[in-house]
Design an enzyme around this catalytic site. Structure first.
Site, PDB file in Angstrom:
ATOM      1  N   GLY A   1      -9.153   1.921   1.755  1.00 16.49           N
ATOM      2  CA  GLY A   1      -8.276   1.929   2.913  1.00 16.49           C
ATOM      3  C   GLY A   1      -7.074   1.026   2.740  1.00 16.49           C
ATOM      4  O   GLY A   1      -6.195   0.968   3.597  1.00 16.49           O
TER       5      GLY A   1
ATOM      6  N   ASP B   1     -15.507   1.994  -3.448  1.00 11.20           N
ATOM      7  CA  ASP B   1     -14.604   1.239  -2.586  1.00 11.20           C
ATOM      8  C   ASP B   1     -13.929   0.170  -3.439  1.00 11.20           C
ATOM      9  O   ASP B   1     -14.379  -0.134  -4.549  1.00 11.20           O
ATOM     10  CB  ASP B   1     -15.408   0.610  -1.445  1.00 11.20           C
ATOM     11  N   LYS B   2     -12.846  -0.396  -2.944  1.00 11.27           N
ATOM     12  CA  LYS B   2     -12.166  -1.456  -3.697  1.00 11.27           C
ATOM     13  C   LYS B   2     -12.514  -2.837  -3.150  1.00 11.27           C
ATOM     14  O   LYS B   2     -13.106  -3.666  -3.830  1.00 11.27           O
ATOM     15  CB  LYS B   2     -10.646  -1.257  -3.665  1.00 11.27           C
TER      16      LYS B   2
ATOM     17  N   LYS C   1      11.292 -13.927  -0.723  1.00 10.24           N
ATOM     18  CA  LYS C   1      10.279 -13.553  -1.717  1.00 10.24           C
ATOM     19  C   LYS C   1       9.941 -12.087  -1.500  1.00 10.24           C
ATOM     20  O   LYS C   1       9.921 -11.593  -0.363  1.00 10.24           O
ATOM     21  CB  LYS C   1       9.025 -14.420  -1.585  1.00 10.24           C
TER      22      LYS C   1
END
Length: 1081
Positions: free
Chosen positions: A567, A284-285, A452
């Protein structure tokens, strides 16, 4: 489609504490700020205006930005118990399913129908944020919740060695039957041909009436005698060794997190050796590779870069060499937790630099952050994404403090002066525009657009007069992107009153259009966001966990492939890929698959494979891959030259995982050095892991920290849970757990490799010693008329595996190591034998069996040959059954003890004690069993008084034992000597190097941080899909009291700091699922 009906018919009189397990469909529960959502709820009401509430969905999709949910208007006023008591609505909705982003249903109440969507739902696993309380109706509970529907089933996990052991035991049992049949046939023949001659004084038993029946009985006798070849005690010994390995993991101080006071934990004892065979890691991140913390790191303002600190020699200072951070004490509203190291930026602000002021003014105005002041001096920011929160906090510390907003105004404290800007428009962010803008009118009446966004989008919309500044800023962006930072470009544009009025009218018409509304608005936005003036750029660090790049680099050197399944959105995941050095600009190409249809995905995968094959069409001597390798595509792809990476989105992955395309996807992905899957659901994570397990036959490991990782953790061969900020669901479903990703390298390269090595050496020796012990009976059968007579006495047979040889092999299985832990980390290639399953396989098994049979042959025939002609010192015949038994047994114990001494690579006091102690115990028991004392007590059991003493007193016996030992051991010693000198493996080389350097000072290898340069990539720092602009401009999320905050902003703010510090420390973490007790009515 089948439908479900949920009714809220309970009579509510008061709130009561309940465990999650007691929450049922139809209950109404109350959740408070920072609590986990206990079930899938229909939001009824909340403390926020218009029934809004904010949630964090990191447990579901890995995104850390807040999302907004809203109750339907008819229920948003049900804010107290008395009103909720009258709620008797009925919900008809879809049945339980695993679709996290979709919900359809209808609420029937007061004779009306109200449509329900995902925007009205709070799913289990979410966390309530920045909302004091909310009430919800339970739609799905327990296993029916969408999170649990994505979790998958718990599977019984077994290692490849377990499966091989079961097969080998069956083979051994078959071998035992074969030996029994051979000896039974021999008995029948012997009784028929020879035994009949001795019927006078060796008659058959009454039940035996033929040689055939005698052979039949002999078969079962030999099955009993030779049963020791079947390693019944093996399974017990294996579990003891695994338990020891698990304790080593639990006790490892180098895997203990001091900050969280969390040790590593082996939550299972059955998978330790498989930790040394991992080929694929699925990570997972969010919360696993990253800390979920965004930090304003650097910026470029009007061509000058800020954020780096240089020493007196002009070299860039590393983190540990930096001086004290910038002092923001001049600003009473500054966030004390904000750190910045370059004092020149603050000096530019204090000196009144126009560009610097405009830069921070943009950051304080161009956002959708909400501020809240519960009491004077207590300022809280509610940011939709952590990126925006970091930027607004940076502006706040440098003196441009965003104080409050209304639907039409924004109030900012600029260097202590309160200034209120009129908010004319918010041009909101989405994944197509990749930018956001605000149009404001300052107190002087001047209208300005602040924007931005991503550099790839914004740099194309700048005025041509800023070309020189653009080149300088582009260089800074390349530098920031090279460091893995998330970048945004800032620009502004002045608008005159007449043009703005005309543009505002076109915007109004576009927003009222019935068809193509979004396209028309985008066109209007595009028009005004052009010919802007470049201000600069920001660089935000999505803070990785400590040691992540080094860990990934080390595991990659160990030939472990790492796939990131997250995700989160593509840009965020790619940025992290670069930050942790999974992706580099040195790669040949990074393939990005974003197709929305089956054909598009198939075509993109095909093009990726063609490019990899074209770049590696020929090798060395000019032969094509098709000529050198098999014609199979997989074989070609496995040998591609160059480094490639694959990035694929969730909607594309859904097509790639279909049955007719999964092999194409797998072949393409496995040919790449790095694979990143974005926007994937928890179920898709599990499907990817299952795909690799199914076709690659490789050991997989999944690591994650959230409930959205549970399915992946359960599916992989080994599941690792990170005890992070997202609760403990992943930990509870895991096989191993610790608090930081960097501990994974130690778990695999040290504990995993050692466990595999120890288990393999244990199994090889265990089979060897059992065959060496048992096969002596087989050879003896040919010399005893196949009468099922044993060579050894019954007590030796009983004690051989329990006492004489059990502890030494356990000590080796628990403590042995080929190289020290430092060398295991220093030479990650040492890990490869486990991946290739080289240390214990069917070939190694047969080698061990052959060695055991060879030992048994010498063990029997050398003493047999000696005893045939040998005499005692007094000239009498030496040969008798008991003397022969003592000699063979003593030779066996000595040979197997010497053999385990040769097999032991790491000697400890325990190894010495067990090996030599077992020998001493053998002789002690041997002499005791042949002593007068035991004979006096048990004359029927110990008849052979003094046999051991008399036998072992003969020099011939000792010469026989020595000869047997030397002949059994010397081939092993000679083979290992030759292999060590002619074909040493890496561990042999490492040990030799260690001996050479033993007296030298230990040298610690430091991994240098290599700066990355190359093509610029977009690293824009928005981690959300849609903004809150429309919500803000509508005023729905504004409290009544906040509309009058402009008069409040001029009051003193000197007491904010302490309150803010208390707020930050109190909101560090939220309780776990089992501990949360939602209020149920």
């Amino acid at each position: 489609m089948p439908l479900m009906t949920i009714s809220a018919t309970r009579v509510i009189t008061s709130l009561q504490q309940e465990q999650w397990m007691n929450v049922c469909v139809g209950d109404i529960i109350k959740l408070e700020n920072n609590q986990f959502v206990a079930a899938d709820l229909l939001l009824l009401s909340s403390s926020e205006p218009h029934g809004l509430c904010y949630i964090e969905t990191a447990e579901l999709d890995g995104e850390t930005n807040m999302k907004v949910r809203q109750a339907i208007p008819v229920t948003s006023e049900l804010g107290d118990i008395s009103k909720l008591a009258k709620f008797d609505g009925e919900v008809i909705c879809e049945p339980p399913n695993n679709k996290l982003d979709k919900f359809s249903g209808t609420l029937y109440w007061k004779e009306n129908k109200f449509p329900l969507s995902n925007q009205n739902m709070l799913l289990r696993g979410c966390v309530l944020r920045n909302t004091e309380w909310c009430f919800g109706l339970v739609i799905f509970a327990g296993p029916d919740t969408k999170l649990m529907q994505n979790s998958g089933r718990t599977k019984f996990k077994r290692t490849s060695i377990d499966r091989l052991m079961n097969t080998l035991v069956l083979w051994i049992f078959g071998f035992l039957v074969c030996m029994g049949v051979i000896l039974a046939i021999g008995n029948a023949i012997w009784e028929h041909e020879v035994g009949t001659r001795f019927q006078v004084y060796l008659p058959w038993d009454e039940a035996v009436d033929s040689a055939f029946f005698s052979g039949f009985l002999s078969f079962w006798s030999y099955i009993i005698i030779l049963n020791t070849v079947v390693p019944i005690s093996l399974y017990v010994s294996v579990e003891v060794i695994r338990l020891g390995h698990s304790y080593f993991i639990n006790w490892d101080k180098k895997m203990f997190c001091m900050k969280k006071r969390t040790p590593a934990e082996a939550r299972t004892t059955t998978l330790n050796e498989e930790l040394g065979q991992v080929e694929y890691i699925f990570s997972d991140k969010t919360g696993t590779l990253t800390q979920n913390i965004m930090v304003f790191n650097k910026c470029s303002i009007h061509g000058r870069s800020y954020g780096d600190v240089f020493d007196v020699l002009g070299h860039k200072a590393e983190l540990g060499e930096r001086p004290e951070p910038v002092d923001f004490s001049f600003n009473p509203l500054a966030d004390k937790k904000f750190l910045f190291w370059d004092p020149t930026l603050l000096e530019a602000v204090k000196m009144g630099d126009r560009h610097t002021h405009e830069f921070f003014r943009l950051l304080s105005l161009c956002h959708t952050v909400m501020s809240e002041e519960k009491n004077e001096g207590e300022l809280y920011y509610k940011a939709q994404s952590p990126d925006e929160g970091a930027l607004v906090t940076a502006a706040r510390n440098f003196g441009f403090v965003f104080r409050s907003r209304t639907p039409k105004t924004i109030t900012v404290h600029e260097l202590g002066t309160a200034i209120t800007y009129q908010l004319l428009a918010i041009l909101d962010f989405n994944n197509i525009r990749k930018r956001m803008s605000v149009i404001v009118r300052n107190p002087e009446g001047k209208i300005r657009l602040y924007c931005k966004g991503a550099d790839t989008i914004l740099l194309e919309r700048l005025h041509h007069s800023t070309q020189e500044l653009l080149n300088t800023t582009t260089d800074h962006l390349n530098e920031y992107a090279g460091e893995g930072l998330r970048t945004l470009v800032l620009a502004y544009k002045d608008l005159d009153e007449e043009y703005y009025e005309e543009w505002a009218e076109r915007r109004l018409q576009a927003s009222l259009a019935q068809d193509s509304r979004e396209d028309r608005l985008a066109s209007v936005y595009e028009e005004v966001e052009s010919d802007m003036v470049l201000l600069g750029a920001t660089a935000i660090e999505d803070k990785l966990q400590q040691g992540v790049p080094e860990t990934i680099a080390l595991l990659t050197l160990a030939n472990i492939k790492i796939w990131v399944l997250t995700g989160d959105k593509q840009e965020t995941a790619v940025n992290i890929g670069y930050s942790c050095k999974m992706l580099t600009d040195d790669m040949t190409e990074v393939f990005i698959v974003t197709g929305h249809t089956v054909l598009e995905v198939r075509e993109e995968l095909r093009k990726a494979r063609e490019k990899m094959m074209d770049s590696s069409r020929t090798v060395g001597n000019g032969f094509t891959y098709q000529e050198k390798l098999s014609s199979k595509l997989a074989s070609v792809l496995e040998a591609v030259a160059g480094e490639y990476a694959l990035v694929i989105n969730g909607h594309s992955l859904a097509h790639a995982l279909e049955a007719d395309m999964e092999l194409e996807f797998l072949e393409t992905a496995c040919a790449c050095k790095a694979v990143i899957c974005c926007r994937v659901t928890p179920l898709q994570k599990a499907q990817v892991v299952e795909l690799v397990k199914k076709y690659k036959k490789a050991v997989t490991l999944a690591i994650g920290d959230g409930a959205n990782d549970v399915s992946m953790i359960k599916t992989a061969h080994i599941g690792v849970g990170i005890s992070g900020q997202e609760g403990i669901q992943a930990v509870l479903a895991s096989d191993y757990s610790f608090s930081q990703f960097k501990f994974l390298q130690r778990l695999l390269l040290v504990h995993g490799r050692w466990s595999y090595l120890r288990m393999c050496k244990f199994l090889c020796y265990f089979f060897y010693k059992n065959f060496a012990f048992t096969m002596v009976h087989f050879w003896f059968g040919f010399f005893c008329g196949f009468s099922a007579q044993t060579v050894y006495d019954q007590y030796f047979i009983t004690l051989y595996n329990i006492v004489y040889t059990s502890l030494p092999v356990l000590a080796m299985g628990v403590f042995d190591q080929d190289v020290p832990e430092q060398r295991s980390m220093e030479y990650p290639k040492l890990y490869e034998p486990g991946q290739l399953n080289l240390l214990f396989n069917k070939r190694e098994f047969f080698i061990c069996i052959a060695q055991g049979i060879y030992t048994s042959v010498l063990m029997f025939f050398i003493p047999y040959g000696v005893f045939a002609e040998a005499t005692r010192d007094d000239g009498t015949q030496l040969a008798d059954y008991q003397s022969f038994a003592v000699t063979v047994a003593t030779s066996l114990v000595i040979v197997v003890s010497v053999q385990i001494g040769l097999d032991t690579g790491y000697w400890t006091a325990i190894n010495h004690f067990f090996i030599w102690g077992s020998l001493a115990v053998y002789f002690a028991i041997l002499f005791a069993m042949h002593s007068n004392g035991l004979f006096d007590m048990f004359p029927n059991q110990f008849r052979f008084v003094g046999n051991a003493q008399n036998t072992l007193a003969q020099p011939t016996v000792w010469l026989t034992i020595v000869l047997t030992t030397v002949v059994c051991i010397m081939p092993v010693v000679a083979f290992r000597f030759l292999r060590l000198h002619l074909k040493p493996d890496l561990s042999d080389t490492v040990r030799y190097t260690q001996l050479v350097r033993k007296k030298q000072k230990a040298q610690h290898r430091c991994m240098r941080r290599v700066g990355r340069t190359g093509s610029r990539r977009s690293g824009y720092a928005f981690s959300h899909q849609e903004g809150f602009g429309e919500l803000i401009m509508s005023g729905k999320n504004m409290r009544v009291s906040s509309l009058a905050l402009s008069s409040f902003t001029t009051r003193s703010s000197s007491s904010w700091i302490e309150s803010l510090r208390r707020k930050k420390s109190d909101s560090a973490s939220s309780p776990s699922g089992g501990a949360d007790k939602p209020l149920k009515g």
